[in-house]
Design a protein around this motif. Structure first.
Motif, PDB file in Angstrom:
ATOM      1  N   ALA A 127      17.305 -22.632 -21.022  1.00  0.00           N
ATOM      2  CA  ALA A 127      17.768 -23.649 -20.086  1.00  0.00           C
ATOM      3  C   ALA A 127      18.631 -22.983 -19.021  1.00  0.00           C
ATOM      4  O   ALA A 127      19.493 -22.169 -19.338  1.00  0.00           O
ATOM      5  N   ALA A 128      18.393 -23.309 -17.763  1.00  0.00           N
ATOM      6  CA  ALA A 128      19.117 -22.678 -16.658  1.00  0.00           C
ATOM      7  C   ALA A 128      20.122 -23.658 -16.054  1.00  0.00           C
ATOM      8  O   ALA A 128      19.952 -24.876 -16.126  1.00  0.00           O
ATOM      9  N   GLN A 129      21.174 -23.117 -15.445  1.00  0.00           N
ATOM     10  CA  GLN A 129      22.138 -23.920 -14.700  1.00  0.00           C
ATOM     11  C   GLN A 129      22.771 -23.055 -13.639  1.00  0.00           C
ATOM     12  O   GLN A 129      22.750 -21.815 -13.728  1.00  0.00           O
ATOM     13  N   GLY A 130      23.317 -23.699 -12.623  1.00  0.00           N
ATOM     14  CA  GLY A 130      23.960 -22.938 -11.567  1.00  0.00           C
ATOM     15  C   GLY A 130      24.052 -23.711 -10.274  1.00  0.00           C
ATOM     16  O   GLY A 130      23.901 -24.941 -10.238  1.00  0.00           O
ATOM     17  N   TYR A 131      24.290 -22.973  -9.181  1.00  0.00           N
ATOM     18  CA  TYR A 131      24.536 -23.558  -7.866  1.00  0.00           C
ATOM     19  C   TYR A 131      23.346 -23.328  -6.944  1.00  0.00           C
ATOM     20  O   TYR A 131      22.750 -22.244  -6.947  1.00  0.00           O
ATOM     21  N   LEU A 132      23.031 -24.325  -6.136  1.00  0.00           N
ATOM     22  CA  LEU A 132      21.903 -24.209  -5.218  1.00  0.00           C
ATOM     23  C   LEU A 132      22.277 -24.743  -3.845  1.00  0.00           C
ATOM     24  O   LEU A 132      23.129 -25.627  -3.719  1.00  0.00           O
ATOM     25  N   ILE A 133      21.620 -24.200  -2.805  1.00  0.00           N
ATOM     26  CA  ILE A 133      21.715 -24.727  -1.451  1.00  0.00           C
ATOM     27  C   ILE A 133      20.308 -24.849  -0.887  1.00  0.00           C
ATOM     28  O   ILE A 133      19.359 -24.264  -1.417  1.00  0.00           O
ATOM     29  N   ASP A 134      20.182 -25.609   0.189  1.00  0.00           N
ATOM     30  CA  ASP A 134      18.865 -25.768   0.800  1.00  0.00           C
ATOM     31  C   ASP A 134      18.393 -24.437   1.387  1.00  0.00           C
ATOM     32  O   ASP A 134      19.187 -23.639   1.896  1.00  0.00           O
ATOM     33  N   LYS A 135      17.119 -24.205   1.292  1.00  0.00           N
ATOM     34  CA  LYS A 135      16.536 -22.931   1.693  1.00  0.00           C
ATOM     35  C   LYS A 135      16.682 -22.675   3.196  1.00  0.00           C
ATOM     36  O   LYS A 135      16.913 -21.544   3.630  1.00  0.00           O
ATOM     37  N   THR A 208      22.912 -36.523  -2.239  1.00  0.00           N
ATOM     38  CA  THR A 208      22.600 -35.141  -1.861  1.00  0.00           C
ATOM     39  C   THR A 208      21.146 -35.022  -1.413  1.00  0.00           C
ATOM     40  O   THR A 208      20.843 -34.374  -0.407  1.00  0.00           O
ATOM     41  N   ILE A 209      20.251 -35.646  -2.153  1.00  0.00           N
ATOM     42  CA  ILE A 209      18.824 -35.610  -1.806  1.00  0.00           C
ATOM     43  C   ILE A 209      18.582 -36.328  -0.481  1.00  0.00           C
ATOM     44  O   ILE A 209      17.773 -35.887   0.350  1.00  0.00           O
ATOM     45  N   ALA A 210      19.300 -37.428  -0.269  1.00  0.00           N
ATOM     46  CA  ALA A 210      19.171 -38.156   1.000  1.00  0.00           C
ATOM     47  C   ALA A 210      19.616 -37.277   2.169  1.00  0.00           C
ATOM     48  O   ALA A 210      18.968 -37.268   3.237  1.00  0.00           O
ATOM     49  N   ARG A 211      20.696 -36.526   1.983  1.00  0.00           N
ATOM     50  CA  ARG A 211      21.163 -35.605   3.032  1.00  0.00           C
ATOM     51  C   ARG A 211      20.116 -34.536   3.309  1.00  0.00           C
ATOM     52  O   ARG A 211      19.862 -34.183   4.470  1.00  0.00           O
ATOM     53  N   TYR A 212      19.501 -34.030   2.246  1.00  0.00           N
ATOM     54  CA  TYR A 212      18.474 -33.005   2.416  1.00  0.00           C
ATOM     55  C   TYR A 212      17.301 -33.552   3.240  1.00  0.00           C
ATOM     56  O   TYR A 212      16.788 -32.868   4.139  1.00  0.00           O
ATOM     57  N   ARG A 213      16.903 -34.773   2.936  1.00  0.00           N
ATOM     58  CA  ARG A 213      15.770 -35.371   3.645  1.00  0.00           C
ATOM     59  C   ARG A 213      16.100 -35.686   5.097  1.00  0.00           C
ATOM     60  O   ARG A 213      15.198 -35.846   5.927  1.00  0.00           O
ATOM     61  N   LEU A 219      24.773 -28.500  -0.970  1.00  0.00           N
ATOM     62  CA  LEU A 219      25.292 -27.576  -1.984  1.00  0.00           C
ATOM     63  C   LEU A 219      25.508 -28.375  -3.247  1.00  0.00           C
ATOM     64  O   LEU A 219      26.200 -29.403  -3.224  1.00  0.00           O
ATOM     65  N   TYR A 220      24.904 -27.937  -4.360  1.00  0.00           N
ATOM     66  CA  TYR A 220      25.040 -28.720  -5.585  1.00  0.00           C
ATOM     67  C   TYR A 220      24.889 -27.851  -6.824  1.00  0.00           C
ATOM     68  O   TYR A 220      24.355 -26.742  -6.776  1.00  0.00           O
ATOM     69  N   TYR A 221      25.392 -28.386  -7.928  1.00  0.00           N
ATOM     70  CA  TYR A 221      25.218 -27.778  -9.256  1.00  0.00           C
ATOM     71  C   TYR A 221      24.160 -28.586  -9.994  1.00  0.00           C
ATOM     72  O   TYR A 221      24.117 -29.820  -9.895  1.00  0.00           O
ATOM     73  N   ASP A 230      12.622 -30.865  -9.977  1.00  0.00           N
ATOM     74  CA  ASP A 230      11.255 -31.254  -9.644  1.00  0.00           C
ATOM     75  C   ASP A 230      11.213 -31.907  -8.268  1.00  0.00           C
ATOM     76  O   ASP A 230      10.192 -31.860  -7.591  1.00  0.00           O
ATOM     77  N   VAL A 231      12.330 -32.504  -7.856  1.00  0.00           N
ATOM     78  CA  VAL A 231      12.417 -33.121  -6.529  1.00  0.00           C
ATOM     79  C   VAL A 231      12.800 -32.075  -5.482  1.00  0.00           C
ATOM     80  O   VAL A 231      12.182 -31.988  -4.415  1.00  0.00           O
ATOM     81  N   LEU A 232      13.831 -31.291  -5.802  1.00  0.00           N
ATOM     82  CA  LEU A 232      14.244 -30.170  -4.945  1.00  0.00           C
ATOM     83  C   LEU A 232      13.799 -28.885  -5.647  1.00  0.00           C
ATOM     84  O   LEU A 232      14.479 -28.386  -6.531  1.00  0.00           O
ATOM     85  N   LYS A 233      12.653 -28.391  -5.272  1.00  0.00           N
ATOM     86  CA  LYS A 233      12.042 -27.279  -5.998  1.00  0.00           C
ATOM     87  C   LYS A 233      12.674 -25.944  -5.607  1.00  0.00           C
ATOM     88  O   LYS A 233      12.622 -25.555  -4.430  1.00  0.00           O
ATOM     89  N   PRO A 234      13.253 -25.220  -6.596  1.00  0.00           N
ATOM     90  CA  PRO A 234      13.801 -23.889  -6.316  1.00  0.00           C
ATOM     91  C   PRO A 234      12.723 -22.958  -5.782  1.00  0.00           C
ATOM     92  O   PRO A 234      11.601 -22.909  -6.300  1.00  0.00           O
ATOM     93  N   GLY A 235      13.061 -22.220  -4.720  1.00  0.00           N
ATOM     94  CA  GLY A 235      12.106 -21.315  -4.099  1.00  0.00           C
ATOM     95  C   GLY A 235      11.341 -21.939  -2.956  1.00  0.00           C
ATOM     96  O   GLY A 235      10.903 -21.244  -2.033  1.00  0.00           O
ATOM     97  N   LYS A 236      11.193 -23.254  -2.994  1.00  0.00           N
ATOM     98  CA  LYS A 236      10.470 -23.970  -1.940  1.00  0.00           C
ATOM     99  C   LYS A 236      11.433 -24.774  -1.072  1.00  0.00           C
ATOM    100  O   LYS A 236      11.429 -24.661   0.154  1.00  0.00           O
TER     101      LYS A 236
END
Length: 344
Positions: A127-135, A208-213, A219-221, A230-236
């Motif tokens: 199981a993974a966890q951590g911090y992400l930002i929009d690509k 957060t997802i609304a801001r992305y769209r 920036l989120y954990y 699955d909604v905000l796909k890492p790498g994509k």
């Protein structure tokens, strides 16, 4: 005629005797057979989980396996993690299927650790966890490490309320991850430029997802298994941020650097079924079941995604758990066989 009559009487007596013998053997053997098949008959089980509905699926699979062993499984109670550990330790509850290691190390130890808890086997791994930002923002400003947000100009990119600080969609109080995040923000010198927002995680992630769209930086954990990835796909859509060094442990040193040299602040985690130790010692069938059960993280991700894409009731989640068991019947049967053998 006399001989025939005697033969009939003899035959009738033999039939009656045989029937009585079979009935006696059935009565004498059935309790033993029942005890072997249902070693938990008459024994109550109280399962716990947090308020995250995404934990219900994996908890229900354990519950239904216990029911196959004859245990009287009560409805799942939702409590704070800290309450769950103290309740299981005291014997007021039986088990929880979402003991995170190393994230829950502190509350596990505080409640008594291995002296009061039974914990064998790995229920869920990697199981993974951590911090992400929009690509888009990551690539435009070459952001790969959360420590870069010490720069007020970069931090301001993620400011959603005008206070000049980056807004980090963080972790609910009581989950354990909120303490890890606060420790890391302190260790990486980010307290002056990053605000750890806490509250209702699902609601905050919806914002957060609304801001992305809307094309705004985010920036989120988060963690897996969970529907967010699955909604905000890492790498994509988003990227995982690295951290400058390991700073996870509370009173202990936990190296979070991966073999490839990258460090995302959290090591690949495992989830365990944790139970009251005295109860487990008295119930070897359940103890063995807890030790041998394994659930693929991909299957939890799929179920969580289905929960998010449609309105899902408790009955729906129960059907999903039953469907998983039916499609993995040989695996489940092997768990039950090992559990019954342990009760012999």
């Amino acid at each position: 005629m006399r001989i025939i009559t005697l033969c009939k009487k003899t035959i009738n007596k033999r039939i009656i005797f045989g029937a009585l013998l079979m009935a006696f053997m059935s009565l004498s053997l059935s309790p033993a057979a029942s005890a072997t098949e249902l070693p938990g008959k008459g024994i109550s089980v109280q399962p716990l989980q947090s308020t995250l509905s995404e934990e219900t699926f994996q908890t229900l699979i354990v519950c239904k396996a216990l029911e196959k062993l004859g245990y009287d499984v009560k409805p799942i109670k939702e409590v704070d993690y800290n309450v769950a550990y103290t309740s299981i330790a005291s014997g007021d509850a039986t088990f929880m299927a979402v003991n995170w290691v190393p994230l829950h190390n502190a509350p596990y130890k505080a409640a008594g650790g291995d002296k009061v808890f039974y914990r064998k086997g790995n229920y869920v791994v990697n199981a993974a966890q951590g911090y992400l930002i929009d690509k888009k923002t990551a690539e435009k400003y070459h952001i790969t490490n959360i420590a870069q947000l010490k720069d007020p100009k970069l931090a301001k990119l993620f400011d959603s309320n005008g206070n000049g600080k980056a807004d980090l969609t963080g972790c609910n109080p009581g989950w354990g991850c909120e303490k890890a995040i606060n420790r890391q923000l302190e260790a990486y010198g980010l307290k002056n430029t990053v605000k750890h927002n806490q509250g209702n995680y699902a609601a905050m992630m919806a914002d957060t997802i609304a801001r992305y769209r809307e094309g705004k930086p985010i920036l989120y954990y988060t963690w897996t298994p969970y529907w967010v990835s699955d909604v905000l796909k890492p790498g994509k859509d988003v990227i995982w941020l690295q951290v400058p060094f390991s700073a996870l442990g509370e009173g202990e040193t936990i190296d979070t650097q991966l073999p490839n040299g990258r460090n995302y602040g959290f090591p690949p985690s495992t989830m365990h079924i944790v139970a009251n130790k005295l109860w487990a010692e008295k119930n070897p069938a359940a103890a063995k079941l807890f030790a041998v059960m394994t659930l693929p993280i991909a299957d939890i991700n799929t179920q969580n995604r289905n929960m998010h894409s449609a309105k899902t009731s408790e009955a729906d989640i129960e059907r999903q758990a039953e469907g998983w068991i039916e499609s993995h019947q040989k695996t489940v049967d092997s768990w039950l066989k090992a559990a019954r053998k342990a009760a012999d």
